[in-house]
Design an enzyme around this catalytic site. Sequence first.
Site, PDB file in Angstrom:
ATOM      1  N   LYS A   1      27.376  38.275  45.960  1.00 41.55           N
ATOM      2  CA  LYS A   1      25.825  38.550  46.182  1.00 41.55           C
ATOM      3  C   LYS A   1      25.190  37.769  47.333  1.00 41.55           C
ATOM      4  CE  LYS A   1      22.246  40.303  43.556  1.00 41.55           C
ATOM      5  NZ  LYS A   1      22.574  41.527  42.558  1.00 41.55           N
TER       6      LYS A   1
HETATM    7  N1  GLU Z   1      21.675  44.922  43.428  1.00 41.96           N
HETATM    8  C1  GLU Z   1      22.391  45.847  42.729  1.00 41.96           C
HETATM    9  C2  GLU Z   1      22.922  45.077  41.525  1.00 41.96           C
HETATM   10  O1  GLU Z   1      22.451  44.042  41.027  1.00 41.96           O
HETATM   11  C3  GLU Z   1      23.278  46.753  43.315  1.00 41.96           C
HETATM   12  C4  GLU Z   1      24.528  46.058  43.869  1.00 41.96           C
HETATM   13  C5  GLU Z   1      25.342  47.265  44.654  1.00 41.96           C
HETATM   14  O2  GLU Z   1      25.049  48.295  44.751  1.00 41.96           O
HETATM   15  O3  GLU Z   1      26.370  46.681  45.483  1.00 41.96           O
HETATM   16  O4  GLU Z   1      23.860  45.437  40.702  1.00 41.96           O
END
Ligand code: GLU
Length: 435
Positions: free
Chosen positions: A125
């Site tokens: 993240k």
């Molecule tokens: N931000 C989204 C989540 O928390 C998607 C992450 C992604 O598609 O890599 O799952």
Amino acid sequence: MTTPSGTPAHTHHPLPSYLQADHLGPWGIYLQQVDRVTPYLGHLARWVETLKRPKRMLVVDVPIELDNGTIAHFEGYRVQHNLSRGPGKGGVRFHQDVTLSEVMALSAWMSIKNAAVNVPYGGAKGGIRVDPKKLSRGELERLTRRYTSEIGLLIGPSKDIPAPDVNTNGQIMSWMMDTYSMNTGATATGVVTGKPIDLGGSLGRVEATGRGVFTVGVEAAKRTGLAIAGAKVAVQGFGNVGGIAGKLFAEAGAKVVAVQDHTGTIFKSDGLDVPALLAHVKQHGGVGGFAGAETMANDEFWGVQCDILIPAALEGQITKDNAARITAKLVIEGANGPTTPEADDILADKGVLVLPDVIANAGGVTVSYFEWVQDFSSFFWSEDEINARLVRIMQEAFDGVWQVAQQHKVTLRTATFIVACQRILHAREMRGLYP
Ligand code: GLU
């Protein structure tokens, strides 16, 4: 100390200070969730400390020139929590409250989520501590490009693939893709997902998280005898996740009776006109001022009479202070980390079924996976094909987790963690410790 097989057990060193629980902050909550699941991990518990330490964390300074000529500095992060099952995957968040500890927790939840739906990724993240609403478009572009360059050490189509999260979107992914491509000298569509269709994006990606929320909601409703048609739904956050989920529930005959976002709380007991509300949000940036509803005090939202509650905003929203007032039978976590462990216990005692984030909002990353596969093969699928595959993955994952919950008599959150941690730690064990 040795294990029954004669191999030395993992030595327990105290966690470094920056990894220690920040009490009820997101990382502390994640550590508690791991502790709850450890008794169910059998011999794999030997490896559980792995999950309490992100593999790699990068903190970067992101300086940009503002339109008024001054230089501003922002703090940026990219955390790769675990790469045992594949490259890092997870979104990038632009928000004024982002901290390293929050990004650590969000990256860890990505590891669990990706393993829970069995997409071949580890968890990662990123984020920038910034209120993007205060930046001009030019400033936002410079910020995004400089951040992408700074985290260029870590990201790449087979290393770590960012995606949208809170306050980031297809435009920001396009700038990230372009910056990475410029720096490496080749157009690399697979370095981010959530891109516009013309840049290697996937049909269905924008709606995917909301569609996944709806899909697991339908599965849970089937198993608990709750009728979706006529069910009252309350939604917190009416963006990409809550807005689409609300729309799909309304189309299935449910009544969206209350919606809350950063601009206020609105209410209509016989159901809001969801398409009109979506158009209002698109135009005004929030639900506040919507003509077809009454307003209510923000805190009253939690006590609204409803059957289904969908927190789809930020972490730490359902706490010991409001959990007892929740009337819903089903809570579907569209957001990451919306429920504290104390609130989880209160809801479980009340018989409220919580569909945890790590499965309920996994539709987004599932279609991100489809996007990445399509980019690699340069062959693009139809929207029907994408939605059918998404629904199948979500249903199968939900079914597996449901069975584990029944078998061990645990909550769906603990069951999802059992399934996911077993997959991650089994991969960890098979790969072995290097050197
Ligand atoms: N931000 C989204 C989540 O928390 C998607 C992450 C992604 O598609 O890599 O799952």
